[in-house]
Design a protein around this motif. Sequence first.
Motif, PDB file in Angstrom:
ATOM      1  N   ASP A 198      -2.850   5.765  -4.066  1.00 21.35           N
ATOM      2  CA  ASP A 198      -1.631   5.042  -3.733  1.00 21.35           C
ATOM      3  C   ASP A 198      -1.003   4.561  -5.039  1.00 21.35           C
ATOM      4  OD1 ASP A 198       0.452   3.529  -2.818  1.00 21.35           O
ATOM      5  OD2 ASP A 198      -0.747   2.277  -1.479  1.00 21.35           O
ATOM      6  N   ARG A 200       1.479   2.741  -5.551  1.00 20.34           N
ATOM      7  CA  ARG A 200       2.092   1.402  -5.460  1.00 20.34           C
ATOM      8  C   ARG A 200       1.013   0.332  -5.586  1.00 20.34           C
ATOM      9  NH1 ARG A 200       4.730   2.499   0.243  1.00 20.34           N
ATOM     10  NH2 ARG A 200       2.547   3.166   0.484  1.00 20.34           N
ATOM     11  N   TRP A 202       0.976  -2.466  -7.003  1.00 16.91           N
ATOM     12  CA  TRP A 202       1.396  -3.866  -6.957  1.00 16.91           C
ATOM     13  C   TRP A 202       1.368  -4.440  -5.533  1.00 16.91           C
ATOM     14  CZ3 TRP A 202       4.422   0.341  -8.062  1.00 16.91           C
ATOM     15  CH2 TRP A 202       5.383   0.683  -7.105  1.00 16.91           C
ATOM     16  N   LYS A 203       1.209  -3.575  -4.539  1.00 16.11           N
ATOM     17  CA  LYS A 203       1.199  -4.037  -3.155  1.00 16.11           C
ATOM     18  C   LYS A 203      -0.190  -4.395  -2.641  1.00 16.11           C
ATOM     19  CE  LYS A 203       5.407  -1.721  -1.577  1.00 16.11           C
ATOM     20  NZ  LYS A 203       5.990  -0.859  -0.516  1.00 16.11           N
ATOM     21  N   ASP A 204      -1.204  -4.126  -3.419  1.00 11.63           N
ATOM     22  CA  ASP A 204      -2.579  -4.362  -2.973  1.00 11.63           C
ATOM     23  C   ASP A 204      -3.299  -5.261  -3.979  1.00 11.63           C
ATOM     24  OD1 ASP A 204      -5.646  -3.371  -3.082  1.00 11.63           O
ATOM     25  OD2 ASP A 204      -4.869  -3.183  -1.038  1.00 11.63           O
ATOM     26  N   ARG A 205      -3.907  -6.311  -3.471  1.00 13.43           N
ATOM     27  CA  ARG A 205      -4.578  -7.280  -4.343  1.00 13.43           C
ATOM     28  C   ARG A 205      -5.739  -6.649  -5.099  1.00 13.43           C
ATOM     29  NH1 ARG A 205      -7.141 -13.085  -2.318  1.00 13.43           N
ATOM     30  NH2 ARG A 205      -7.878 -13.783  -4.384  1.00 13.43           N
ATOM     31  N   ARG A 208      -4.408  -4.459  -7.876  1.00  8.07           N
ATOM     32  CA  ARG A 208      -3.894  -5.279  -8.983  1.00  8.07           C
ATOM     33  C   ARG A 208      -5.037  -5.814  -9.835  1.00  8.07           C
ATOM     34  NH1 ARG A 208      -0.559  -7.531  -4.854  1.00  8.07           N
ATOM     35  NH2 ARG A 208      -1.789  -9.457  -4.904  1.00  8.07           N
TER      36      ARG A 208
END
Length: 340
Positions: A198, A200, A202-205, A208
């Motif tokens: 994935d 993206r 920045w959408k998952d803790r 990140r």
Amino acid sequence: MSDHSQTARRPVAAKLLLGLAVLGGLILLLLWPKFLLEMAEFVVWGLVVVAPIVIPGIVLAAWIMASGAGSHIAGVFEGRIVYSIFAASAIGAITPVCGVTVLPLMAGLLAAGVPLAPVMAFWLSSPVTDPAMLATTAATLGVGFAVGKTVAAFGLGLWGGAITSLFARRDWAITSLRSNRIVGNLSQRNCGTALTFDPRIWKDRQRRGIFRENFAATTRLILICLIPAFAAEYALNAVLQPDALSAYVGSDVWWAIPFAVFVGAPAYLDGYAALPLTRGLMDHGMSSGAAMAFLVSGGVVSIWGAMAIFPVLRLKPFLLYLALALSGSLAAGYVFGWLN
């Protein structure tokens, strides 16, 4: 992380570099305070110059790990042998695989019955470069050198995989792993739960957190390696006269490239630390071919790398690995020197 197959010994190398730097700094502070201040200025300026190129490479490396791309590398080893060797060489040359599990990954693939040839291709190509190393090489030695190093990593993987495939039916190639406790432990380790891909992050803790950890770890590694290396480069420039090394590793010396491979590579500590030192050596007469041979061979046949691999592979596959790494490094040096 960067320089994949060497990550297991990086903490030792990094601590050694840091300890030597601290000790050297104390000695210089007591004996030559002015020299130390000038060296510190040189180091800071060197870091400032390379930062705009190095930082994007660190970000890319951390994103690959956090996005889950790095944890699905094993798929390239499936399929026809020619395709698998090509894919393994390409992926190994450009992708920062999870550094903690380079050896476990290789051991796991071999234990699962994956042929030695694509595993050898990946094992040879992966330590030479990756996005962070590519950026650092470009900032330190130039874009041409960085591209040449990446091409050399890919070529080294193809060379190693192709030659290894000739021995595919030998018993030692079919069962290339040692039967010992170390191999058993390695094949069971992993980087944690495999992530689905994935981009993206920045959408998952969790992603990140993985990004922050990898970014911090790579940054710390680069700083620990580059600071003493830039200091050593300054000291080298202060001690050596221009063209001081031309008689040993210059472009007109036939043994320059073999010398760089067989003498310099075994003492190689880390890819990042080697870059400023190589630049200093080139400023004092080292040929471009010898420099490339030193960097490529250092990534795959250093004492540290050999120590990590020897407990995993049986003797004949291990000797084949060394022979392929040495011959491929020599070829990379000669070709790069000829093109430059």
